[in-house]
Design a protein around this motif. Structure first.
Motif, PDB file in Angstrom:
ATOM      1  N   VAL A  78       0.598  -1.464   0.646  1.00  0.00           N
ATOM      2  CA  VAL A  78      -0.031  -0.223  -0.158  1.00  0.00           C
ATOM      3  C   VAL A  78       0.850   1.048   0.226  1.00  0.00           C
ATOM      4  N   SER A  79       0.414   2.068  -0.500  1.00  0.00           N
ATOM      5  CA  SER A  79       1.205   3.788  -0.840  1.00  0.00           C
ATOM      6  C   SER A  79       0.041   4.215   0.560  1.00  0.00           C
ATOM      7  N   CYS A  80       1.218   4.742   1.599  1.00  0.00           N
ATOM      8  CA  CYS A  80       0.784   5.751   2.941  1.00  0.00           C
ATOM      9  C   CYS A  80      -0.088   7.352   2.200  1.00  0.00           C
ATOM     10  N   PRO A  81      -1.437   7.781   2.775  1.00  0.00           N
ATOM     11  CA  PRO A  81      -2.211   8.689   2.437  1.00  0.00           C
ATOM     12  C   PRO A  81      -0.967   9.748   3.140  1.00  0.00           C
ATOM     13  N   TYR A  82       0.006   9.703   4.276  1.00  0.00           N
ATOM     14  CA  TYR A  82       0.490  10.771   4.123  1.00  0.00           C
ATOM     15  C   TYR A  82       1.756  11.317   3.836  1.00  0.00           C
ATOM     16  N   CYS A  83       2.391  10.245   3.984  1.00  0.00           N
ATOM     17  CA  CYS A  83       4.034   9.853   3.350  1.00  0.00           C
ATOM     18  C   CYS A  83       4.030  10.001   2.213  1.00  0.00           C
ATOM     19  N   GLY A  84       2.871   8.581   1.549  1.00  0.00           N
ATOM     20  CA  GLY A  84       3.346   8.455   0.300  1.00  0.00           C
ATOM     21  C   GLY A  84       4.483   7.182   0.145  1.00  0.00           C
ATOM     22  N   GLU A  85       5.013   7.064   1.231  1.00  0.00           N
ATOM     23  CA  GLU A  85       6.161   5.661   0.796  1.00  0.00           C
ATOM     24  C   GLU A  85       5.174   4.346   1.021  1.00  0.00           C
ATOM     25  N   SER A  86       5.420   3.339  -0.372  1.00  0.00           N
ATOM     26  CA  SER A  86       5.220   1.806  -0.501  1.00  0.00           C
ATOM     27  C   SER A  86       5.619   1.441   1.088  1.00  0.00           C
ATOM     28  N   VAL A  87       4.547   0.678   1.538  1.00  0.00           N
ATOM     29  CA  VAL A  87       4.505  -0.267   2.345  1.00  0.00           C
ATOM     30  C   VAL A  87       4.281  -1.533   2.473  1.00  0.00           C
ATOM     31  N   GLU A  88       5.012  -2.698   2.689  1.00  0.00           N
ATOM     32  CA  GLU A  88       4.176  -4.022   2.627  1.00  0.00           C
ATOM     33  C   GLU A  88       3.415  -4.204   4.144  1.00  0.00           C
ATOM     34  N   ILE A  89       2.552  -4.736   3.869  1.00  0.00           N
ATOM     35  CA  ILE A  89       1.548  -4.626   5.715  1.00  0.00           C
ATOM     36  C   ILE A  89       1.088  -5.985   5.251  1.00  0.00           C
ATOM     37  N   THR A  90       0.701  -7.134   6.591  1.00  0.00           N
ATOM     38  CA  THR A  90       0.416  -8.446   6.840  1.00  0.00           C
ATOM     39  C   THR A  90      -0.889  -7.968   7.125  1.00  0.00           C
ATOM     40  N   LEU A  91      -1.230  -9.122   6.374  1.00  0.00           N
ATOM     41  CA  LEU A  91      -3.501  -9.686   6.053  1.00  0.00           C
ATOM     42  C   LEU A  91      -3.675 -10.254   7.008  1.00  0.00           C
ATOM     43  N   ASP A  92      -4.134 -10.454   7.866  1.00  0.00           N
ATOM     44  CA  ASP A  92      -5.081 -12.050   7.834  1.00  0.00           C
ATOM     45  C   ASP A  92      -6.333 -12.394   7.476  1.00  0.00           C
ATOM     46  N   PRO A  93      -6.237 -13.447   6.626  1.00  0.00           N
ATOM     47  CA  PRO A  93      -7.032 -13.766   6.234  1.00  0.00           C
ATOM     48  C   PRO A  93      -8.211 -14.930   6.622  1.00  0.00           C
ATOM     49  N   GLY A  94      -7.474 -14.955   7.733  1.00  0.00           N
ATOM     50  CA  GLY A  94      -8.743 -15.705   8.813  1.00  0.00           C
ATOM     51  C   GLY A  94      -9.545 -14.789   9.552  1.00  0.00           C
ATOM     52  N   SER A  95      -9.462 -13.603   9.635  1.00  0.00           N
ATOM     53  CA  SER A  95     -10.266 -12.772  10.057  1.00  0.00           C
ATOM     54  C   SER A  95     -11.632 -11.882   9.388  1.00  0.00           C
ATOM     55  N   GLY A  96     -11.954 -12.952   8.242  1.00  0.00           N
ATOM     56  CA  GLY A  96     -12.915 -12.072   7.638  1.00  0.00           C
ATOM     57  C   GLY A  96     -12.358 -11.911   6.116  1.00  0.00           C
ATOM     58  N   ALA A  97     -13.613 -12.427   4.866  1.00  0.00           N
ATOM     59  CA  ALA A  97     -13.479 -12.130   3.974  1.00  0.00           C
ATOM     60  C   ALA A  97     -13.922 -10.793   3.356  1.00  0.00           C
ATOM     61  N   ASN A  98     -14.236  -9.668   4.879  1.00  0.00           N
ATOM     62  CA  ASN A  98     -14.456  -8.264   4.266  1.00  0.00           C
ATOM     63  C   ASN A  98     -13.167  -7.790   5.910  1.00  0.00           C
ATOM     64  N   GLN A  99     -12.589  -7.134   5.623  1.00  0.00           N
ATOM     65  CA  GLN A  99     -12.157  -6.266   7.332  1.00  0.00           C
ATOM     66  C   GLN A  99     -11.847  -4.793   7.004  1.00  0.00           C
ATOM     67  N   GLN A 100     -12.477  -3.809   8.348  1.00  0.00           N
ATOM     68  CA  GLN A 100     -11.865  -2.853   7.839  1.00  0.00           C
ATOM     69  C   GLN A 100     -10.649  -2.599   9.606  1.00  0.00           C
ATOM     70  N   TYR A 101     -10.098  -1.752  10.027  1.00  0.00           N
ATOM     71  CA  TYR A 101      -8.906  -1.574  11.003  1.00  0.00           C
ATOM     72  C   TYR A 101      -8.684  -0.511  11.006  1.00  0.00           C
ATOM     73  N   ILE A 102      -7.529  -0.196  11.998  1.00  0.00           N
ATOM     74  CA  ILE A 102      -6.477   0.852  11.590  1.00  0.00           C
ATOM     75  C   ILE A 102      -5.537   0.343  12.124  1.00  0.00           C
ATOM     76  N   GLU A 103      -4.260   1.276  11.285  1.00  0.00           N
ATOM     77  CA  GLU A 103      -3.295   0.488  11.273  1.00  0.00           C
ATOM     78  C   GLU A 103      -2.529   1.780  11.045  1.00  0.00           C
ATOM     79  N   ASP A 104      -0.630   1.728  11.721  1.00  0.00           N
ATOM     80  CA  ASP A 104      -0.051   3.054  11.675  1.00  0.00           C
ATOM     81  C   ASP A 104       0.877   2.499  10.789  1.00  0.00           C
ATOM     82  N   CYS A 105       1.155   4.082   9.795  1.00  0.00           N
ATOM     83  CA  CYS A 105       2.477   4.188   9.073  1.00  0.00           C
ATOM     84  C   CYS A 105       3.784   3.401   9.558  1.00  0.00           C
ATOM     85  N   GLN A 106       4.330   2.601   8.825  1.00  0.00           N
ATOM     86  CA  GLN A 106       5.241   2.177   9.637  1.00  0.00           C
ATOM     87  C   GLN A 106       7.101   3.089   9.553  1.00  0.00           C
ATOM     88  N   VAL A 107       6.647   3.732   8.761  1.00  0.00           N
ATOM     89  CA  VAL A 107       7.200   4.917   7.911  1.00  0.00           C
ATOM     90  C   VAL A 107       7.060   6.532   8.858  1.00  0.00           C
TER      91      VAL A 107
END
Length: 139
Positions: A78-107
């Motif tokens: 994904v690309s951070c909407p604030y700093c524009g950096e490309s960041v790879e994030i870990t996904l959890d398919p076991g949490s359901g087919a549709n998910q929404q949550y808060i995560e902080d930019c790693q940069v």
């Protein structure tokens, strides 16, 4: 039967098993380990009940999460909407087919709203938005 243990004087000392075990009663180990036929029957019944419960739980999970080929995306770029950096994030398919949550930019450490949806083949579609775009404003 005696066991040899290391004593405070730097040598071996002999003590009885009962002293080492905290003084077991006079019942022999063979007597304690020997199971009556009723105990074996109880264990078999418990195992059968456990197996039936496990099968029922597995059926419920299969209904809720259809079995696929076991392959689902475990990360997304994904690309951070604030700093524009490309960041790879870990996904959890076991949490359901549709998910929404808060995560902080790693940069830049600013919070995102991460939205993930999985296709039937396990392909993940990942989107991030600035979390302040989703804040409730009382005017």
């Amino acid at each position: 039967m005696a066991d040899r243990i290391w004593d405070d004087e730097g040598g071996f000392a002999d003590e009885l098993d009962d002293d080492l075990d905290g003084g077991l009663d006079d019942e022999s180990e063979e007597d304690r380990d020997a199971a009556s036929p009723d105990d074996d029957l109880d264990d078999d019944l418990d195992d059968d009940l456990d197996d039936d419960l496990d099968d029922d739980l597995d059926d419920d999970l299969d209904d809720e999460f259809a079995m696929g080929d076991g392959v689902a995306d475990l990360s997304g770029l994904v690309s951070c909407p604030y700093c524009g950096e490309s960041v790879e994030i870990t996904l959890d398919p076991g949490s359901g087919a549709n998910q929404q949550y808060i995560e902080d930019c790693q940069v830049c450490c600013r919070p995102w709203v991460v939205s993930v949806s999985y296709d039937e083949d396990g392909t993940a579609h990942v989107f991030v938005d600035a979390s302040d775009d989703h804040a409730d404003h009382d005017d």
